[in-house]
Design a protein around this motif. Structure first.
Motif, PDB file in Angstrom:
ATOM      1  N   THR A  73       1.094  -3.409  -0.680  1.00  0.00           N
ATOM      2  CA  THR A  73      -0.301  -3.023  -0.483  1.00  0.00           C
ATOM      3  C   THR A  73      -0.419  -1.506  -0.525  1.00  0.00           C
ATOM      4  OG1 THR A  73      -0.189  -2.819   1.931  1.00  0.00           O
ATOM      5  CG2 THR A  73      -0.641  -5.027   1.022  1.00  0.00           C
ATOM      6  N   ALA A  75      -2.065   0.120   1.652  1.00  0.00           N
ATOM      7  CA  ALA A  75      -1.879   0.532   3.046  1.00  0.00           C
ATOM      8  C   ALA A  75      -0.413   0.764   3.364  1.00  0.00           C
ATOM      9  CB  ALA A  75      -2.475  -0.512   3.982  1.00  0.00           C
ATOM     10  N   ASP A  76       0.474  -0.084   2.810  1.00  0.00           N
ATOM     11  CA  ASP A  76       1.912   0.107   3.013  1.00  0.00           C
ATOM     12  C   ASP A  76       2.374   1.433   2.407  1.00  0.00           C
ATOM     13  OD1 ASP A  76       2.088  -2.320   4.306  1.00  0.00           O
ATOM     14  OD2 ASP A  76       2.806  -3.413   2.546  1.00  0.00           O
ATOM     15  N   LEU A  96      -8.827  -0.143   0.003  1.00  0.00           N
ATOM     16  CA  LEU A  96      -8.372   0.654   1.132  1.00  0.00           C
ATOM     17  C   LEU A  96      -9.438   0.623   2.215  1.00  0.00           C
ATOM     18  CD1 LEU A  96      -6.299   2.644   2.362  1.00  0.00           C
ATOM     19  CD2 LEU A  96      -7.622   4.494   1.305  1.00  0.00           C
ATOM     20  N   ASP A  97      -9.058   0.209   3.419  1.00  0.00           N
ATOM     21  CA  ASP A  97      -9.991   0.193   4.539  1.00  0.00           C
ATOM     22  C   ASP A  97     -10.286   1.616   5.007  1.00  0.00           C
ATOM     23  OD1 ASP A  97     -10.088  -2.564   4.549  1.00  0.00           O
ATOM     24  OD2 ASP A  97      -8.650  -2.799   6.190  1.00  0.00           O
ATOM     25  N   LEU A 104      -9.009   6.258  10.522  1.00  0.00           N
ATOM     26  CA  LEU A 104      -8.000   5.798   9.560  1.00  0.00           C
ATOM     27  C   LEU A 104      -7.621   6.923   8.592  1.00  0.00           C
ATOM     28  CD1 LEU A 104      -9.268   2.177   8.754  1.00  0.00           C
ATOM     29  CD2 LEU A 104      -7.350   2.852  10.209  1.00  0.00           C
ATOM     30  N   ILE A 106      -5.593   9.343   6.364  1.00  0.00           N
ATOM     31  CA  ILE A 106      -4.344   9.072   5.654  1.00  0.00           C
ATOM     32  C   ILE A 106      -3.504  10.348   5.564  1.00  0.00           C
ATOM     33  CG2 ILE A 106      -5.385   7.188   4.364  1.00  0.00           C
ATOM     34  CD1 ILE A 106      -5.596   8.973   1.953  1.00  0.00           C
TER      35      ILE A 106
END
Length: 395
Positions: A73, A75-76, A96-97, A104, A106
């Motif tokens: 993902t 996210a990973d 992507l949330d 959140l 990044i």
């Protein structure tokens, strides 16, 4: 020594309890290896990784990679971001949330920049969809309080989740310094920090501004832009903040909009607009001559907007009765003569713009009023005591 075993198809290693003397390679996309956890299992399948599911090792396709390391993902992949400049290469369409403010964000403490590259090697690039989890103020945010630069290139952008309402709900909102290159967005974009746009297309289907710039002291540089909007073009607007100076540079841009000017400004701080070569406003429905308007609600700050390489005008200019003039420069427009008189603080001249009817004014300072051969009719006097029918009361 360690032996390597290559597997294709379904294979079972049920009797082994230790993997220290062997390395197992899943050499086909449908290869599986049933064995206890802890085995050294990899895959030679390109852009894939091994995942342990229900007692077996399986090959799963990756959607992103950093260097040679693949991730299931996005996210990973983001969770694996380390120090310095990091590039994530997309291998599929991803989501992507994002949520309110910095929740959140990044990147890591020592991350300098994050590049997400969606080059598919095909005619169409991969799509990055920002999934908005919160009902309001969803931000594409980065670490170190947005000091980490975000670079998006060779991508199509979309959004999902909470994505309607005013700009801070509707737009894809970038909170950090961002650079967009070879990007096509199906949604309006908002910038709260520095932004660089190179070869960007925005297809906005709603009655919205394709680009919203919140004036937080940043620079926005655009070289290559196509706006196709059922609504409007670019807006610099101080809503929700105390405005700071902003510079906007636009070159090689084409605007197709249904409402307002190509660029609208509503800010009490300085806005500097530089119009470069090949800027086409022929398909701006409201004005094909002036690239920028000052918003009607910011008319008093007209003089704070500077346009080089194009022309500026005031939205709904005929409604204004008077202007504050500094030589030939308009500092602000006012709907009534008393408001213009009150706003004068220095050597500006109050200039009457049209024949009008309105209230009188009390004056307690040195001031010059240029009636400009216009007629101003008083319908409400000023004064004190028994003398309240004056056009002007000089204090």
């Amino acid at each position: 020594g360690v032996q390597t075993f290559n597997f294709e198809g379904a294979n079972t290693v049920g009797t082994l309890t230790s993997s220290q003397y062997a390395k197992y390679v899943l050499a086909a996309a449908d290869a599986t290896l049933t064995a206890p956890e802890g085995f050294n299992v990899t895959t030679s399948v390109e852009n894939s990784l091994v995942k342990y599911v229900d007692g077996a090792y399986k090959v799963v396709p990756a959607v992103a990679k950093i260097g040679d390391v693949c991730y299931e993902t996005l996210a990973d992949a983001i969770a694996a971001i380390g120090a310095g400049d990091v590039t994530i290469v997309l291998l599929a369409n991803v989501s992507l949330d994002i949520t309110a403010w910095q929740t959140l964000a990044i990147g890591g403490d020592n991350t300098t920049s994050i590049t997400i590259d969606g080059d598919n090697g095909e005619e169409e690039d991969f799509t990055l969809t920002f999934n908005k989890l919160n009902s309001d103020w969803n931000h594409v945010a980065t670490s170190n309080d947005n000091a980490t630069k975000l670079i998006l290139k060779n991508l199509k952008l979309a959004d999902s989740g909470y994505n309607n309402g005013p700009w801070n709900r509707y737009d894809i909102v970038f909170a950090s310094d961002v650079e967009l290159t070879n990007v096509v967005s199906a949604k309006a974009l908002a910038f709260k920090a520095d932004a660089t746009l190179n070869n960007v297309t925005i297809n906005e289907s709603g009655d919205n501004y394709a680009i919203w710039i919140q004036p937080n002291g940043q620079s926005v540089t655009i070289d290559g832009l196509v706006i196709n909007s059922a609504g409007r073009g670019i807006k610099v607007d101080e809503q929700y903040v105390t405005a700071q100076n902003v510079s906007l540079s636009v070159a090689n841009a084409t605007f197709t909009t249904a409402k307002k000017a190509a660029i609208m400004v509503k800010s009490s701080a300085e806005t500097t607009i530089t119009v470069g070569e090949n800027v086409n406003i022929a398909n701006v429905a409201a004005d094909q001559t002036n690239i920028a308007w000052v918003d009607e609600d910011a008319a008093a700050h007209y003089g704070k907007v500077t346009v080089t390489g194009g022309t500026l005008t005031q939205e709904n200019l005929p409604i204004f009765v008077a202007a504050l003039m500094n030589g030939d420069k308009v500092e602000g427009y006012y709907e009534t003569l008393p408001k213009a008189i009150t706003a004068q603080t220095g050597s500006e001249i109050v200039k009457v713009l049209k024949d009008a009817t309105g209230a009188g004014a009390k004056i307690n300072k040195n001031i010059t009023i240029d009636f400009n051969d216009k007629t101003y009719t008083f319908n409400e006097g000023v004064g004190s005591g028994d003398l309240t029918s004056n056009g002007f009361q000089l204090l």
